[in-house]
Each structure stands twice: as structure tokens, then as C-alpha cells.
Motif scaffolding. Structure first.
Motif, PDB file in Angstrom:
ATOM      1  N   PRO A  88      49.535  -7.797  37.585  1.00  0.00           N
ATOM      2  CA  PRO A  88      50.321  -8.265  38.741  1.00  0.00           C
ATOM      3  C   PRO A  88      49.515  -9.043  39.777  1.00  0.00           C
ATOM      4  CG  PRO A  88      50.849  -5.975  38.233  1.00  0.00           C
ATOM      5  CD  PRO A  88      49.623  -6.334  37.431  1.00  0.00           C
ATOM      6  N   VAL A  89      48.189  -8.859  39.799  1.00  0.00           N
ATOM      7  CA  VAL A  89      47.382  -9.513  40.835  1.00  0.00           C
ATOM      8  C   VAL A  89      46.310 -10.427  40.247  1.00  0.00           C
ATOM      9  CG1 VAL A  89      47.770  -7.618  42.454  1.00  0.00           C
ATOM     10  CG2 VAL A  89      45.755  -7.570  40.970  1.00  0.00           C
ATOM     11  N   LYS A  90      46.302 -10.626  38.942  1.00  0.00           N
ATOM     12  CA  LYS A  90      45.193 -11.318  38.294  1.00  0.00           C
ATOM     13  C   LYS A  90      45.044 -12.765  38.735  1.00  0.00           C
ATOM     14  CE  LYS A  90      47.724 -12.728  34.106  1.00  0.00           C
ATOM     15  NZ  LYS A  90      47.775 -12.619  32.636  1.00  0.00           N
ATOM     16  N   MET A  92      45.436 -13.785  41.815  1.00  0.00           N
ATOM     17  CA  MET A  92      45.207 -13.812  43.260  1.00  0.00           C
ATOM     18  C   MET A  92      43.740 -13.990  43.609  1.00  0.00           C
ATOM     19  SD  MET A  92      47.664 -10.744  44.653  1.00  0.00           S
ATOM     20  CE  MET A  92      49.402 -10.649  44.196  1.00  0.00           C
ATOM     21  N   LEU A  97      45.106 -10.928  47.740  1.00  0.00           N
ATOM     22  CA  LEU A  97      45.303  -9.508  47.509  1.00  0.00           C
ATOM     23  C   LEU A  97      45.525  -8.779  48.824  1.00  0.00           C
ATOM     24  CD1 LEU A  97      45.333  -7.010  45.666  1.00  0.00           C
ATOM     25  CD2 LEU A  97      42.831  -6.928  45.891  1.00  0.00           C
ATOM     26  N   TRP A 100      49.062  -9.374  49.914  1.00  0.00           N
ATOM     27  CA  TRP A 100      49.985  -8.674  49.008  1.00  0.00           C
ATOM     28  C   TRP A 100      50.001  -7.185  49.298  1.00  0.00           C
ATOM     29  CZ3 TRP A 100      49.400  -5.010  45.069  1.00  0.00           C
ATOM     30  CH2 TRP A 100      50.488  -4.878  44.184  1.00  0.00           C
ATOM     31  N   LEU A 101      48.829  -6.595  49.510  1.00  0.00           N
ATOM     32  CA  LEU A 101      48.758  -5.168  49.811  1.00  0.00           C
ATOM     33  C   LEU A 101      49.513  -4.833  51.096  1.00  0.00           C
ATOM     34  CD1 LEU A 101      45.002  -4.407  48.992  1.00  0.00           C
ATOM     35  CD2 LEU A 101      46.997  -3.585  47.712  1.00  0.00           C
ATOM     36  N   LEU A 119      48.731   0.044  40.206  1.00  0.00           N
ATOM     37  CA  LEU A 119      47.682  -0.979  40.297  1.00  0.00           C
ATOM     38  C   LEU A 119      46.280  -0.405  40.211  1.00  0.00           C
ATOM     39  CD1 LEU A 119      46.848  -3.961  40.962  1.00  0.00           C
ATOM     40  CD2 LEU A 119      46.942  -3.290  43.382  1.00  0.00           C
TER      41      LEU A 119
END
Length: 473
Positions: A88-90, A92, A97, A100-101, A119
Motif C-alpha cells: 500500500p505504501v511502496k 511513496m 508516508l 498518509w499516516l 502495514l
């Protein structure tokens, strides 16, 4: 031209590799200044943070902070990375990140907790340390609060709305009466639901065994749903398990490099052995997490084992977060940073201790650990109990699973200042938090809770535990 650079206020700042970039982006602390890797100015630090924000997360899978070939912690991190959880974050960057967090953390609580839990195995410690360096204190609190990590043995740790405590009844000579008196003091004030844990004055197997039997006798006599631990070296505890001693939790201090762990006399293999030995006893009632681990920023530096790729010193916050990879492998009941214990050479004052406590809690929980904090300082640090009040309160807001408490906030054996049993009551009362549910039910059963759920102010002669240290004079 350097791969990592940023122009700020008309000056271009270049950083020679990921190790240097991470160090320069770290909020100021005395340990990094001692190691010679700290930013030389606030402007350089800000430039490093801008440059770090633009680094793709995938870089951390290809550019090791500590060499893969020479460090088993790095090998553990790289070899156990969960590609599917990372997906899902690869795409970013570190800055992406962070955004998103914060967005996830602002959403519905159960959904946020589930997303962040899924995650955790996809993030490496270096990714988490990097995003932490870009966050304000309030960002660390907001995301930490959204993460839920639950572990269990005889009590359940980390449930939302709870704050557990380690009851730390240390004594300079391991005197059983003194330890029992301190234990009674803590139990009467509703502490001990995380663990009743003694730092022994000696690591001898005989002395450790006697303390284990003392705590186990107290637990069984009063039918207390709690786990005990004598914080001896893991190899001592393994030997005592083989000898039939009543071991609940297996303790060990850990650090973020292979060299620093060698200084503690351990490696990953012996830690796994300790974990399996503890589990083999099957002494838990509501869960099977048996490890108790401690960490602290500056431990690798103090061991001279803080150098990374290219022979450059790695900042102490990044090395601290790497220790959590080992902890995650062991699936512990408890892990805590002894945040101000190592001294002002590493965290100089209350401001640095507070920041480090929030960092360690954030990084540990984001990596999937039941991360507690010993809110503490040494007497030669530029800190006082007001600083500890501030950190305790912020950690309580952030959802810390447990903190450490000692009689009067003064550990007379280890010679440092921590939290008192009363401090834990303040945090629970002010923030609306409860003990672990099994322990709370016991407090109620023995008549130590009022109708409002608060611990009663009982005098020793009226206590259901009055025989713990013998007749009351």
C-alpha cells in the motif's frame, strides 16, 4: 553531485549517503553530537529533513544503514521484510508516508487501527525512523494513539482505554522484606498489572531463583492475575527454566546492531532460545507472550558499536528503532525504552528526553510492538519531575500500553528517577484510563476499588494484603 541534497536560504546542503542524511535530519540530541553526526545548525537540519522527505521508501530496501554482510540485525530486517504488507505504501516517499499516516490516523478508530496493524510488517525500522524525523510531537502522538497492539500472558496489555504499569520493587541488597514491602505499596495503589519486575542486585542463579520464588509465592497466595520477572541475563533465566524455577517472563536488554548486542552477551539465536524456553512452561492463562525486552537510545553508542555503512556513525534514534526488529521477531509481552536512564551524554535535558520518549513509543507501536516507556532521568541530567509529568501525560494521550513505577519515583537500587505509583493513578484518573481488565477485576474482587472504579485509599491495617510483610506494627 550528491544524491541527497537540498537548497535552503540560498545554500545547497549535500549529504553523503543515507546514513549521513538520516543523522543530519534527526532532532538535536547530545548523543549525536557526541558521536559527531549531528547537524551543525538548525538550517542544515531543516535542509536534511527536506531532502529526507523526498527519498522513496524503496531506497531503504536497497541501501542498508548498517552493512548486510557484517550485521545480523540488518539481515533480519531485510530477510523478513513483508513485501505484500508493504504494497500500500511502496510508491511513496518518506514525506508521502508521513502525510498518509496522519490521514489514516484521523479516520475512524477501528479502521485506522486495522490499517496500521496490517502495514507494520511491511515497514522496516529505518523507514519508520525516517518518517519519525519529519514529525512534530503532536504528529507522533496522533499516529501512536491510532495504533493498537495487544499482548497477553496473565493480563492483557495494550487494550484501548487502558494504562498498565510495571511495579518495580528494587532493593539494593535484594532483601526479601524490603522487596515485599515495596510490592505491597504498589499493589495497594493499583500497580503491577504489566509485570512485577525486579532488577536484581546480582545476576547469580541462586539469588535470582530466590526472588522468583518470592514473587510467585505472593502471586499465588493472593491469587493475583499478574506476571512476575527477575531481570537477569537471558542465559541465567534459561538455566533456571531448566532447573524448574517458576519463570513467567524471560528478560533481556537489546540494541540495534550486532556489535551492541554482543556487548550485552546475546545474539538473535540465544534470544530465540530464551523465547522458546519461556513458552515451553505454558504458565500464561490468557496469552502466550513471554518475552520482556528493554532498549534505550544511546546503547549502541555507549558500546562503541554505532558505525554503519561507509564507517559513518549512525544516529542513536535510528539504531534504537533497529532494535525493534529483534523485538518484533520475538513477539514479546512487553518492551520498553528506558528513555532517560542512560544519561545526559545521550539525552541532555527534559526536552530531549520528552522527544525521545514520544519517538520510541511511536516507532515501536508502528512496527507492531506493545511499546512501553520508563519515564525517567538520571540526577545529573538537566531534567526534573515536572518534565516526567509532561512526558507521562503526553504518552497517556498517545495510548502508551504501560509505564514503569517505583516507590516514591526514586529507584534506590539503580539510582535514577522514574514514576511513582501515585503518578500512574494521576494518569489513569485524569485521562480516563483503566488497568488491564484481569487485574482490575482482581482489585474489585478483593475490595480495593470504589464504586467509581478508582483505587481506594486503604491504610495497611485495612488492606486485604496486610500479611504480605508480616504483622503491621
Amino acid at each position: 553531485m550528491s544524491r541527497y541534497q537540498h537548497t535552503l536560504a540560498g545554500t545547497t546542503y549535500a549529504f553523503d549517503g543515507l546514513v549521513e542524511l538520516m543523522a543530519k535530519a534527526t532532532p538535536a540530541r547530545s548523543g549525536d553530537e557526541l558521536a559527531g553526526c549531528s547537524a551543525e545548525s538548525d538550517t542544515e537540519r531543516a535542509a536534511a529533513q527536506w531532502a529526507l522527505a523526498e527519498v522513496p521508501l524503496t531506497v531503504f530496501l536497497n541501501e542498508a544503514v548498517v552493512p548486510y554482510e557484517s550485521d545480523e540485525v540488518t539481515r533480519l530486517i531485510m530477510d523478513t521484510h513483508d513485501v505484500q504488507a508493504f504494497s500500500p505504501v511502496k510508491s511513496m516517499t518518506v514525506g508521502g508516508l508521513r502525510d498518509w499516516l496522519l490521514e489514516v490516523a484521523s479516520g475512524p478508530g477501528e479502521a485506522a487501527a486495522a490499517t496500521l496493524s496490517a502495514l507494520s510488517r511491511g515497514l522496516t525500522p529505518e523507514m519508520v525512523a525516517a518518517v519519525c524525523k519529519l514529525m512534530r510531537n503532536q504528529d507522533l502522538i496522533a499516529v501512536s494513539r491510532a495504533v493498537s497492539v495487544v499482548s497477553a500472558f496473565r493480563t492483557t496489555i495494550g487494550l484501548p482505554g487502558t494504562l498498565a504499569t510495571r511495579l518495580q520493587p528494587n532493593h539494593p541488597t535484594d532483601d526479601p522484606t524490603g522487596i515485599a514491602a515495596a510490592t505491597l505499596d504498589g499493589l495497594l495503589l493499583g500497580c503491577g498489572d504489566a509485570v512485577i519486575g525486579i532488577n536484581p542486585a546480582t545476576d547469580s542463579p541462586h539469588a535470582t531463583s530466590e526472588l522468583l520464588h518470592l514473587l510467585d509465592d505472593i502471586r499465588q497466595r493472593y491469587e493475583i492475575p499478574v506476571q512476575s520477572c527477575v531481570l537477569s541475563h537471558v542465559t541465567t533465566t534459561i538455566g533456571l527454566i531448566e532447573a524448574g524455577a517458576p519463570v513467567d517472563l524471560v528478560f533481556q536488554s537489546i540494541a540495534g546492531t550486532e556489535g551492541a548486542n554482543k556487548g550485552f552477551g546475546v545474539d538473535i539465536a540465544v534470544l530465540r532460545e530464551g523465547n522458546e524456553a519461556g513458552k515451553s512452561l505454558r504458565r500464561g492463562t490468557v496469552g502466550e507472550n513471554v518475552m520482556y525486552l528493554e532498549t534505550g537510545q544511546g546503547s549502541a553508542l555507549s558500546a562503541g558499536a554505532h558505525y554503519g555503512t561507509g564507517g559513518k556513525p549512525v544516529d542513536q534514534h535510528t539504531l534504537e528503532t533497529r532494535a525493534y526488529a529483534i523485538a518484533r521477531e520475538l513477539d514479546p509481552l512487553l518492551i520498553n525504552t528506558v528513555v532517560g536512564f542512560i544519561g545526559p551524554e545521550y539525552l541532555y535535558d527534559g526536552k530531549q528526553i520528552l522527544r525521545a520518549g514520544l519517538e520510541d513509543h511511536f516507532c515501536g507501536k508502528l512496527l507492531g510492538l506493545p511499546m512501553g516507556v520508563d519515564v525517567c532521568y538520571t540526577n545529573h541530567a538537566e531534567a526534573d519531575q515536572d518534565d516526567m509529568d509532561n512526558l507521562l501525560t503526553l504518552l497517556g494521550v498517545a495510548g502508551v500500553p504501560f509505564v514503569i513505577t517505583v516507590p516514591g519515583a526514586d529507584d534506590v537500587m539503580l539510582g535514577y528517577q522514574s514514576l511513582s505509583f501515585h503518578d500512574a493513578l494521576y494518569a489513569r484518573r485524569t485521562l480516563g484510563l483503566k488497568p488491564a481488565p484481569e487485574f482490575e477485576a482482581w482489585l474489585d474482587r478483593v475490595g480495593m476499588l470504589g464504586a467509581d472504579g478508582r483505587v481506594l485509599d486503604l491504610q495497611p491495617e485495612a488492606s486485604p494484603l496486610r500479611s504480605l510483610t508480616g504483622p503491621v506494627a
